[in-house]
Design a protein around this motif. Structure first.
Motif, short mmCIF file in Angstrom:
data_model
loop_
_atom_site.label_atom_id
_atom_site.label_comp_id
_atom_site.label_asym_id
_atom_site.label_seq_id
_atom_site.Cartn_x
_atom_site.Cartn_y
_atom_site.Cartn_z
N PRO A 153 0.12 -11.90 34.58
CA PRO A 153 1.28 -11.65 34.61
C PRO A 153 2.64 -11.82 34.47
O PRO A 153 3.52 -11.39 33.61
CB PRO A 153 1.21 -11.49 37.11
N GLY A 154 1.95 -13.99 34.23
CA GLY A 154 3.07 -14.29 33.44
C GLY A 154 2.90 -13.87 32.08
O GLY A 154 4.15 -13.73 31.16
N ALA A 155 2.29 -13.35 31.51
CA ALA A 155 2.02 -13.09 30.11
C ALA A 155 2.61 -11.90 29.55
O ALA A 155 3.57 -11.31 28.61
CB ALA A 155 1.11 -12.51 29.87
N ALA A 156 2.16 -10.65 30.35
CA ALA A 156 2.93 -9.66 31.12
C ALA A 156 4.51 -9.50 30.35
O ALA A 156 5.68 -9.24 29.60
CB ALA A 156 2.53 -8.69 31.83
N LEU A 157 5.08 -10.56 31.71
CA LEU A 157 7.06 -11.44 32.08
C LEU A 157 7.50 -11.86 30.65
O LEU A 157 8.37 -11.33 29.48
CB LEU A 157 6.98 -11.52 32.18
N GLY A 158 6.41 -12.00 29.75
CA GLY A 158 7.04 -13.34 28.46
C GLY A 158 7.14 -12.54 27.72
O GLY A 158 7.65 -12.02 26.73
N LEU A 159 5.99 -10.84 27.02
CA LEU A 159 6.04 -10.31 26.21
C LEU A 159 7.31 -9.60 26.56
O LEU A 159 7.86 -8.88 25.16
CB LEU A 159 4.51 -9.34 26.05
N ALA A 160 7.76 -8.99 27.64
CA ALA A 160 8.82 -8.17 28.05
C ALA A 160 9.65 -8.58 27.64
O ALA A 160 10.76 -7.93 26.73
CB ALA A 160 8.99 -7.46 28.90
N GLY A 161 9.88 -10.58 28.18
CA GLY A 161 11.21 -11.00 28.16
C GLY A 161 11.29 -10.61 26.41
O GLY A 161 12.83 -10.98 25.56
N ARG A 162 10.25 -11.53 25.44
CA ARG A 162 10.39 -11.82 24.14
C ARG A 162 10.85 -10.13 23.50
O ARG A 162 11.51 -10.44 22.13
CB ARG A 162 9.22 -12.25 23.32
N THR A 163 10.29 -8.90 24.20
CA THR A 163 10.67 -8.15 23.14
C THR A 163 11.85 -7.47 23.34
O THR A 163 12.74 -7.42 22.58
CB THR A 163 9.34 -7.08 23.62
N LEU A 164 12.82 -7.84 24.21
CA LEU A 164 13.70 -7.79 24.71
C LEU A 164 14.89 -8.43 23.52
O LEU A 164 16.08 -8.10 23.45
CB LEU A 164 14.69 -7.55 25.88
N VAL A 165 15.10 -9.59 23.79
CA VAL A 165 15.58 -10.35 23.05
C VAL A 165 15.43 -9.51 21.24
O VAL A 165 16.28 -9.86 21.35
CB VAL A 165 15.09 -11.84 23.32
N SER A 166 14.14 -9.11 21.00
CA SER A 166 14.49 -9.60 19.62
C SER A 166 14.71 -7.63 19.58
O SER A 166 14.86 -7.40 18.35
CB SER A 166 12.82 -9.73 18.79
N LYS A 167 15.40 -6.61 20.31
CA LYS A 167 14.88 -5.81 20.30
C LYS A 167 16.42 -5.01 20.59
O LYS A 167 17.07 -3.53 20.40
CB LYS A 167 13.73 -4.43 20.20
N VAL A 168 17.39 -5.35 21.59
CA VAL A 168 18.58 -5.11 21.98
C VAL A 168 19.56 -5.54 21.46
O VAL A 168 20.54 -4.44 21.61
CB VAL A 168 18.54 -5.33 24.04
N GLY A 169 19.61 -7.06 21.64
CA GLY A 169 20.63 -7.00 20.94
C GLY A 169 21.91 -7.37 22.31
O GLY A 169 21.21 -7.16 23.92
N GLY A 170 23.62 -7.47 21.79
CA GLY A 170 24.34 -7.27 22.81
C GLY A 170 23.92 -8.45 23.93
O GLY A 170 23.29 -9.87 23.64
#
Lengths: 211, 333
Positions: free
Chosen positions: A69-86
Motif C-alpha cells: 500500500p505504501g509503495a502504491a501511494l508513493g508511486l502515485a505521489g511521485r507521478t503527480l509531482v512530475s506530471k501535473v505542475g501548478g
C-alpha cells in the motif's frame, strides 16, 4: 451500504490500487466540471491538469505494480509531482507520498492506520501550502474527511462532501482565488471538489472489495 | 471559440516545435519542454533560468539568449512547470558558477521551483532563487497568496541577465535581481477575458461596455469592474495605483516603463495608451528614462494592458542598455 461496522477493514495493495484508479476514473468523468469551477475563481485548468496526472498514475501502476500500500501511494505521489505542475501537482503529490511513507512496508493496513497516515499527509499539505481550514482550499474537504475516517469510509465521504459545499460561502485566503477577495464568495473551491472525488473513491474501492 | 491549434493538449508541444524551427540559435527540447541558448553552458557565467505556465508568450522562452536567460521551462497553459523541467534547464546551463531561478510569485511556481532547487543542490548545482511579486492590485497580502509576479519579470530577467553576462558572481546577480524585483510595480486592466485551449472559451464573462481593473495574467477576474473608460482615464487609474504604492520615492529616481499588451490589443492602441501614461506620469512629476511598448507578458488572447514601472539608478540603466539578443528582445548587438 454502511462499511466497516460488520467486519475489520484490512486494506491490501489491491485496495489502494483500486482507490487510485477509481480516483482517476472520477477525475476523468468530472474534469469538465472541475475546470468550470476553476474558471469561476481560478484559471480554468484544474480538471485538465488532474486528468493528465491521474492518467499517468494509472499507467504507472500498470507498468510497475507496487508491492505494498505504501509503495502504491508513493508511486502515485511521485507521478503527480512530475506530471501535473501548478499547485495541485506538489500538493496532491505530497498528500499521497507522505501518507504512503507513514504506511511503510506493511502488506495490509487497517482503516484506523490509514486515517492516521492520511492525517499526517494532510498536515504536510497544509504546511506546504501555508493554508488552514476555512481558507477555501482542498483542506476544507480533506481535514473533515480524515477526522471521520476512523468511523467509516461513508462517514469520510459525507464529511468531505459537506466540507466541499461548505467552501461556497467562504472567502479565499490562499491560492489563486484569493486575488478575487470578496468576489471569491459564492463559488465552490475546485480543490475541495477534487478532494471529494479522492475521498469518495476510497468508499467505492471498499465497496468493490466486498463484492 | 476558434483557435489556431490542433488539439488543446498539444498546444505547448506544437509551439515548441515551431520555436525550434524559427530559432536555430536555441536548443529546444520539445519532449522535456526545455529551451536553452545554444552556447550554454557559458564558461564562468552564472546561469539564469526561469519558467512558468504557458500562455504568456514571449515570456519566458522568448527571452532566452545572450544578455538575458540561459534557459526556460514552459509548463502547460497557465500551469507552472514540474520540478524535473527546471532541474533539466539548470543542469544543462550551469557552468559551475551557479544558477539563479527567476520565479513569479504564484503558489504552484513557488512549490515546483522550490522542489527543483532541492534537486539541483542534490546534483551539486549551486542554486539561488529570486521571487517576482510586483502586482500592486493585490493589496491584502496577509489574506492572499501574496502579490503576483507580472510585468516586472521582464525587468528582472533583462537586468540580472546583463549582470550575469558581464561575469558577476551568483551572490551579486542574486542581490541585483532582488533589488530589481523590489523596485518594480505593475497594474493591469482587461477589456476582454481570455480563452484557454482546455476550456475552449472565455474564462469569465465581461459584458460589453465594462472593463476589469486589477487583473492578473491568468485570465482570472480582477478586483473591480467598472463602466468602460477612455485610454486617458485608464492611464489615470493605472498610474495612480502604481504611484500610491510607490509613495514619496516616485519622484526621486527615474523609471523604466513597460506598457504591455495582454495579447490581443493592437500596438496602435498600446502606443496611444503609452502617450496617456507618459502624460499622467509627467503631470505627477515622474521621470521615465526608457520605455518599452508591446506584447511581452501576455494572457493568451486577452484584450487589455498593464503598466510596469521599475525604479533605476545609473547602474541599472546601464544594464538595461547592455546588448541583448533573444527572440523577443534584441538590441545593441
Amino acid at each position: 451500504m454502511e462499511d466497516g461496522s460488520r467486519r475489520v477493514a484490512e486494506l491490501d495493495t489491491g485496495f489502494f490500487v483500486r482507490w487510485l484508479t477509481e480516483t482517476a476514473s472520477a477525475v476523468d468523468r468530472e474534469a469538465d466540471r472541475l475546470t468550470e469551477l476553476d474558471s469561476a475563481i481560478g484559471d480554468a485548468d484544474h480538471g485538465s491538469n488532474l486528468r493528465r496526472g491521474f492518467t499517468a498514475v494509472t499507467a504507472a501502476l500498470t507498468d510497475k505494480p507496487p508491492p505494498s500500500p505504501g509503495a502504491a501511494l508513493g508511486l502515485a505521489g511521485r507521478t503527480l509531482v512530475s506530471k501535473v505542475g501548478g499547485a495541485s501537482g506538489p500538493l496532491y503529490g505530497t498528500l499521497l507520498r507522505r501518507t504512503g511513507r507513514e504506511l511503510g512496508d506493511a502488506a495490509t493496513v487497517s482503516r484506523e492506520e490509514l486515517a492516521r497516515a492520511m492525517s499526517t499527509g494532510v498536515e504536510a499539505v497544509a504546511a506546504l501550502g501555508g493554508a488552514a481550514e476555512g481558507d477555501k482550499t482542498m483542506l476544507d474537504a480533506l481535514l473533515p474527511a480524515v477526522r471521520a475516517l476512523p468511523e467509516s469510509f461513508t462517514a469520510a465521504r459525507r464529511a468531505a462532501a459537506e466540507g466541499a459545499v461548505g467552501t461556497v460561502p467562504m472567502r479565499a485566503r490562499r491560492g489563486r482565488a484569493s486575488y478575487l477577495g470578496e468576489r471569491s464568495i459564492g463559488h465552490e473551491d475546485p480543490g475541495a471538489a477534487s478532494s471529494l472525488l479522492l475521498v469518495a473513491a476510497l468508499e467505492r474501492s471498499w465497496e468493490a472489495a466486498d463484492e | 471559440m476558434k483557435m489556431l491549434i490542433n488539439a488543446p493538449e498539444r498546444v505547448v508541444e506544437d509551439a515548441l516545435r515551431g520555436m525550434a524551427a524559427a530559432h536555430p540559435e536555441l536548443v529546444v527540447d520539445v519532449e522535456n519542454r526545455v529551451v536553452i541558448r545554444r552556447d550554454a553552458p557559458v564558461a564562468g557565467k552564472v546561469s539564469l533560468v526561469s519558467g512558468g505556465g504557458s500562455g504568456h508568450e514571449p515570456l519566458h522562452a522568448g527571452f532566452v539568449g545572450r544578455g538575458m536567460l540561459d534557459g526556460a521551462c514552459p509548463g502547460e497553459v497557465f500551469t507552472s512547470p514540474v520540478p524535473d523541467q527546471a532541474l533539466r534547464a539548470a543542469a544543462a546551463t550551469d557552468s559551475g558558477s551557479g544558477v539563479l531561478f527567476v520565479v513569479k510569485n504564484y503558489t504552484g511556481d513557488v512549490l515546483n521551483f522550490d522542489m527543483a532547487m532541492e534537486l539541483a543542490e542534490d546534483e551539486g548545482v549551486r542554486a539561488a532563487r529570486v521571487l517576482v511579486e510586483d502586482d500592486v492590485a493585490v493589496t491584502d497580502s496577509l489574506f492572499t497568496a501574496g502579490r503576483r509576479g507580472t510585468g516586472g519579470t521582464l525587468f528582472v530577467e533583462k537586468l540580472a541577465g546583463a549582470a550575469a553576462e558581464e561575469g558577476a558572481p551568483l551572490e551579486t546577480v542574486e542581490a541585483l535581481a532582488r533589488r530589481v524585483a523590489g523596485a518594480c510595480r505593475s497594474y493591469g486592466v482587461a477589456l476582454s477575458p481570455c480563452s484557454t485551449p482546455a476550456k475552449g472559451g472565455p474564462t469569465f464573462d465581461l459584458p460589453a461596455g465594462e472593463l476589469e481593473l486589477g487583473i492578473g495574467i491568468h485570465g482570472e477576474p480582477g478586483r473591480e469592474r467598472r463602466a468602460m473608460m477612455t485610454s486617458a482615464e485608464i492611464a489615470e487609474v493605472t498610474v495612480d495605483a502604481l504611484l500610491e504604492d510607490l509613495g514619496d520615492s516616485a519622484t526621486e529616481h527615474p523609471f523604466l516603463a513597460l506598457v504591455n499588451g495582454m495579447g490581443s490589443t493592437p500596438l496602435l492602441e498600446l502606443y496611444g495608451f503609452n502617450a496617456e501614461v507618459r502624460r499622467v506620469l509627467a503631470a505627477r512629476g515622474v521621470v521615465v528614462a526608457r520605455t518599452l511598448v508591446g506584447n511581452y507578458v501576455t494572457s493568451l488572447d486577452m484584450a487589455g494592458c498593464s503598466v510596469t514601472l521599475c525604479e533605476v539608478d545609473e547602474e541599472l540603466l546601464r544594464l538595461w542598455d547592455a546588448p541583448v539578443s533573444t527572440a523577443a528582445l534584441r538590441w545593441g548587438c
